[in-house]
Design an enzyme around this catalytic site. Sequence first.
Site, PDB file in Angstrom:
ATOM      1  N   ARG A  60      24.165 -26.199  15.143  1.00 14.73           N
ATOM      2  CA  ARG A  60      25.040 -26.390  16.316  1.00 14.73           C
ATOM      3  C   ARG A  60      26.381 -26.985  15.903  1.00 14.73           C
ATOM      4  NH1 ARG A  60      24.461 -30.723  19.361  1.00 14.73           N
ATOM      5  NH2 ARG A  60      22.193 -30.706  19.341  1.00 14.73           N
ATOM      6  N   TYR A 113      43.937 -14.772  32.154  1.00 15.20           N
ATOM      7  CA  TYR A 113      42.663 -14.037  32.183  1.00 15.20           C
ATOM      8  C   TYR A 113      41.821 -14.518  33.383  1.00 15.20           C
ATOM      9  CZ  TYR A 113      38.058 -12.536  30.606  1.00 15.20           C
ATOM     10  OH  TYR A 113      36.814 -11.970  30.530  1.00 15.20           O
ATOM     11  N   ASP A 185      46.794 -18.750  24.657  1.00 13.41           N
ATOM     12  CA  ASP A 185      45.795 -17.700  24.437  1.00 13.41           C
ATOM     13  C   ASP A 185      46.516 -16.530  23.766  1.00 13.41           C
ATOM     14  OD1 ASP A 185      44.062 -15.504  24.668  1.00 13.41           O
ATOM     15  OD2 ASP A 185      43.251 -16.159  26.607  1.00 13.41           O
ATOM     16  N   LYS A 210      37.539  -9.470  21.193  1.00 12.37           N
ATOM     17  CA  LYS A 210      38.475  -8.353  21.384  1.00 12.37           C
ATOM     18  C   LYS A 210      38.992  -7.857  20.029  1.00 12.37           C
ATOM     19  CE  LYS A 210      37.691  -9.444  25.660  1.00 12.37           C
ATOM     20  NZ  LYS A 210      38.558 -10.339  26.420  1.00 12.37           N
TER      21      LYS A 210
HETATM   22  C1  LIG Z   1      38.351 -11.422  27.149  1.00  9.18           C
HETATM   23  C2  LIG Z   1      39.374 -12.483  27.232  1.00  9.18           C
HETATM   24  C3  LIG Z   1      39.001 -13.835  27.308  1.00  9.18           C
HETATM   25  C4  LIG Z   1      37.552 -14.265  27.380  1.00  9.18           C
HETATM   26  O1  LIG Z   1      36.850 -13.969  26.219  1.00  9.18           O
HETATM   27  P1  LIG Z   1      35.247 -13.763  26.166  1.00  9.18           P
HETATM   28  O2  LIG Z   1      34.996 -13.599  24.712  1.00  9.18           O
HETATM   29  O3  LIG Z   1      34.924 -12.566  26.998  1.00  9.18           O
HETATM   30  O4  LIG Z   1      34.643 -14.997  26.736  1.00  9.18           O
HETATM   31  C5  LIG Z   1      40.004 -14.777  27.332  1.00  9.18           C
HETATM   32  N1  LIG Z   1      41.304 -14.435  27.290  1.00  9.18           N
HETATM   33  C6  LIG Z   1      41.700 -13.146  27.236  1.00  9.18           C
HETATM   34  C7  LIG Z   1      43.148 -12.841  27.205  1.00  9.18           C
HETATM   35  C8  LIG Z   1      40.759 -12.133  27.203  1.00  9.18           C
HETATM   36  O5  LIG Z   1      41.155 -10.861  27.169  1.00  9.18           O
END
Ligand SMILES: *Cc1c(COP(=O)(O)O)cnc(C)c1O
Length: 392
Positions: A60, A113, A185, A210
């Site tokens: 963890r 998001y 982000d 992604k």
């Molecule tokens: C998909 C996404 C997230 C969240 O990510 P997960 O891995 O699905 O939890 C956050 N920010 C952006 C810009 C995203 O496209």
Amino acid sequence: MSKQKPLGSGTMSVWAGEENNLWWGATQVPVVHSVSFGYPDVDAWQDVALGRAPGHIYGRNTNPTVAAFEEKVRLLEGADAATSFATGMAAISNILFTLLSPGDRVVSVKDTYGGTNKLFLEFLPRFHIKVELCNTTNHEAIEAEIAKGCRVLYMESPTNPTLKVMDIARLAKAAHKVGALVVADNTFATPINQNPLALGVDLVLHSATKFLGGHADALGGVVCGSKELVHQVYHHREITGAALDPMAAYLLLRGMKTLQLRVARQNESALKIAQFLESQPSVTQVFYPGLSSHPQHEIARQQMRGFGGVLSFMLKGGFDAVRAFLPRLRHAHLAANLGAVETIAGPPATTSHVECTPEERAAMGIPEGLIRYSVGIEDVDDLIADLKQALG
Ligand SMILES: *Cc1c(COP(=O)(O)O)cnc(C)c1O
């Protein structure tokens, strides 16, 4: 002393983070499926536990495969430290709950998001954290909210799904003036196209699910920044528990070896596709920061090296036209994901903003007739032909 030329992002995508994790001459980082790590005596064990010697104690907290993934992202973002999470949302929520306390104020924008927007509107207020969500492209208004005082400025650029661009350096400067911490982000841009730390932010995060992983087969999140800040976020995660699984870390590491190659291709194809769509009479609007018609194109040019693999567009005829158009695409998954080797298309109502009501989406400026199109690594001529027949 002559300074060594920094490695290119293609070389780093392949090699970074791997060298200390290759056992027995293996050329690939192994998946270490072990919950705990054993020691010959209490002293050696304690040295690792207290951080006096390198090593791992319990899954963890840290794991060798996971550490190799963190190291690769750290080097690509040019950061001092990085730590990872089970998902991108775990990264975002751990960051916000680490940095914010009751009575604090956070300034962000309406276009984050969908899950992030839910944190801002549903969860943070329950802890008496004040949230101010500004219009994403009104920099004067954002600066005015920052100037009233805040603990955190949270940015996302380009945004999901309307590809708005925020001037990261300008807003980070405004936030630092009032002593705030700045979080960005960077999921849509990837470290290949944009390095927010170099633009002045304190913490940069990714949904590794992604583009970083790129193969739509593993969830993950990661945050990079100074040793001190990353350690605070790591501590919150080691206690609350959203650790990245070693198998997912392995898949993400393997995917990242081609990150630069994929993103370079996706940058190029997305621009061609955006230009093609802009010329189509049945398309009313195209959102892509690489287009000279994009309202923040100049800002994007200044802070990005490429404009990314995601674009969105609107069809004449609104949501009914979208419903008819999407199933006609032959080379696109209709799915809630982006940044993969395959092209993926969908409306925000079932993808990025599935958590939101139609009213909330409208308030965020997301039209119901929008299609988000994440460009894969297929031949761009095939993708354009596919779009042409589907628009037909
Ligand atoms: C998909 C996404 C997230 C969240 O990510 P997960 O891995 O699905 O939890 C956050 N920010 C952006 C810009 C995203 O496209």
